[in-house]
Write a protein that holds these residues in place. Structure first.
Motif, PDB file in Angstrom:
ATOM      1  N   TYR A 157      62.118  81.067 -38.074  1.00  0.00           N
ATOM      2  CA  TYR A 157      62.696  79.719 -38.027  1.00  0.00           C
ATOM      3  C   TYR A 157      63.771  79.641 -36.946  1.00  0.00           C
ATOM      4  O   TYR A 157      63.862  78.661 -36.212  1.00  0.00           O
ATOM      5  N   VAL A 331      59.248  73.720 -37.291  1.00  0.00           N
ATOM      6  CA  VAL A 331      60.513  73.545 -36.579  1.00  0.00           C
ATOM      7  C   VAL A 331      60.358  72.519 -35.457  1.00  0.00           C
ATOM      8  O   VAL A 331      61.129  71.547 -35.398  1.00  0.00           O
ATOM      9  N   ASN A 347      66.666  72.989 -40.259  1.00  0.00           N
ATOM     10  CA  ASN A 347      66.315  74.386 -40.005  1.00  0.00           C
ATOM     11  C   ASN A 347      67.327  75.333 -40.657  1.00  0.00           C
ATOM     12  O   ASN A 347      66.954  76.384 -41.199  1.00  0.00           O
TER      13      ASN A 347
END
Length: 537
Positions: A157, A331, A347
């Motif tokens: 991420y 993302v 995020n």
């Protein structure tokens, strides 16, 4: 005077209620200790967790919305939207049945590292010791590799921002520079999650609360914020597009391509046995640990279904989604629909939730290692099984950290090597669930210890269904995912599972019966708890 008399009577009534509650609590605590002693163990772990903490263990370990995000691309590539949501409904139905069987087994024998003891009890005097060895190896492999893979997921991420912000740095795992940064990030996340497990129980219990909070926060942000962003940017997909489209991104024959959607949907709800691993630290464990297992699956299943429906309407078609070229495609998707600031916040929530998820996974893994070491068959067992003054198996935490950190090092030489190792993370758990169902149905239908949380007459039908469902899940998880199959696309999960099973069989063969899980001990425990007769026909 009447008011004084009424007040006095009320005080007496309240005092009686408090005494009754204390009596019940003491009786439950004594029952928990009696079960441990019947298993041959002395209670050394702290017993401070209640139903909420126990439920949070599996609820946070499952992390349904994170599971949907991680498997979404896989699910869509395997049959498309239609296959994904229909396969998920089927998965929920059969997983709930499996969870009920496992919860019942936990109620009969709630202790640290429970799952290998459930397997041993399901195998009976003849096969119990063998089942116990095999599941101990399977489950320990599953949880330690999950700690590593979960840390890498959180790192992905972070590293997906390379693509979003257009940084001049590799974003593909084929580049050794990217893998080096990915490895460092993964190790840091894993290490901090392990250190958190060294906190005293009175403080660590808040990790359970915070983890569940972040799971719900992540879910609510997606339910509320994502549709608003999509409506203002890319627009929603039509009902026909969201529910009825098909897709083949695996290259497999059409029928098997559809079946591979279960690789994604089954993975969302594997790991609910986590509540059982902290049963020895849970008050009134015969009830609360069983409830923690079952109801965590119920809540996660409902939340997962709502999340899938949301994502089907809010994500673009597969070709566009896959074209983002990011380690975690959600993302850049969040960046498109929520904007730069919004997607960064989203995020951060995802990364924190995954980090907390890893901390909970280390709890489950460390209790397994502690339980096996307590029986004296690991190298340095005395040290590994030692607990802190607060009643925590901190040395077992360090062992799990070390193993998971070693597994993570395989990122450096090859992305395929690490992917192959973590591909086996879900297989051992499903295999263990199925083996417990198999043993209970065929071997110990009249010999299994009596549970407090019982399925009654549903127990045997549920066991029978659980055998075939978990067999199916293992078959799908063993399958290659990309066709035609080559060395780079081969699914090494069967190879890894075979190696782990061979180690289990060798250790079972060379370890004296007197050293671990002797028949007499299993028989004594069943006799001391009574036999479950509620499911007999």
């Amino acid at each position: 005077m009447a008011d004084i008399a009424t007040t006095t009577e009320g005080s007496r009534a309240n005092g009686t209620l408090l005494v009754d509650e204390d009596t019940k609590s003491q009786a439950a605590e004594k029952a928990d200790e009696d079960i441990l002693q019947a298993l041959g163990y002395e209670p050394v772990l702290h017993r401070t967790y209640g139903l909420i903490e126990n439920f949070s263990t599996s609820f946070a370990a499952l992390y349904f919305i994170g599971g949907v995000r991680v498997t979404f691309s896989t699910g869509i590539a395997s049959g498309g939207n239609l296959a994904y949501w229909t396969s998920y409904i089927i998965t929920v139905f059969f997983t709930l049945i499996t969870a009920a069987v496992i919860a019942e087994a936990c109620s009969a024998s709630p202790s640290a590292g429970s799952i290998y003891l459930w397997a041993a009890e399901s195998g009976g005097p003849r096969f119990g010791r063998l089942f116990g060895f095999v599941v101990a190896w399977w489950s320990t492999t599953a949880w330690t590799t999950f700690c590593a893979s979960n840390s890498q997921a959180a790192a992905n991420y972070m590293l997906s921002e390379i693509t979003v912000f257009g940084l001049d740095f590799p974003s593909d795992s084929s580049d050794v520079k990217f893998r080096a940064v990915q490895w460092i990030s993964t190790e840091l996340l894993l290490g901090t999650a392990a250190v958190a497990n060294l906190l005293p129980p009175r403080i660590f219990r808040y990790i359970f609360y915070i983890s569940s909070f972040f799971v719900l926060l992540d879910f609510l942000l997606n339910i509320i914020w994502l549709p608003i962003g999509v409506a203002n940017t890319i627009g929603f997909r039509t009902a026909s597009e969201a529910f009825m489209t098909t897709y083949n991104g695996t290259g497999a024959p059409a029928g098997w391509n559809w079946c591979l959607s279960y690789l994604a949907t089954a993975g969302i709800l594997i790991g609910f046995d986590a509540s059982g691993h902290v049963a020895e630290e849970t008050k009134n464990a015969t009830v609360n640990a069983a409830k923690g297992i079952f109801w965590s699956v119920v809540v996660s299943a409902v939340g997962g279904f709502l999340t899938i429906i949301l994502f089907l309407f809010c994500t673009p078609d597969p070709d566009i989604l896959f074209s983002f070229g990011s380690p975690q495609p959600f993302v850049p998707l969040y960046a498109v629909v929520l904007g730069q600031g919004g997607h960064v916040f989203m995020n951060i929530v995802c990364i924190i939730a995954l980090w907390l998820n890893t901390a909970i996974a280390i709890v489950a893994a460390s209790r397994l290692v502690f339980a096996v070491a307590r029986d004296g068959i690991l190298p340095f067992s005395t040290w590994v099984s030692r607990v802190s003054p607060e009643g925590q198996p901190r040395n077992a935490v360090l062992v799990v950290w070390g193993i998971a950190a070693f597994v993570t090092c395989t990122i450096l030489p090859s992305a395929v090597a690490f992917t192959s190792l973590i591909s086996a993370a879900g297989v051992p758990s499903a295999a263990a669930y199925g083996l417990i169902c198999l043993g209970r149905f065929f071997l110990t239908s009249k010999q299994f210890p009596k549970p407090t949380w019982s399925l009654g007459r549903l127990s045997r039908p549920f066991q029978f269904v659980g055998i075939f469902w978990n067999g199916w899940v293992v078959a799908v998880l063993f399958s290659p995912y990309v066709f035609p199959v080559s060395g780079e696309t081969l699914n090494y999960a069967p190879v890894i599972m075979a190696i782990v099973t061979i180690f289990a069989l060798v250790s079972w063969w060379v370890t004296p019966e007197s050293a671990w899980l002797p028949k007499e001990r299993l028989t004594h425990f069943v006799e001391s708890q009574g036999v479950d007769t509620s499911g007999k026909q």
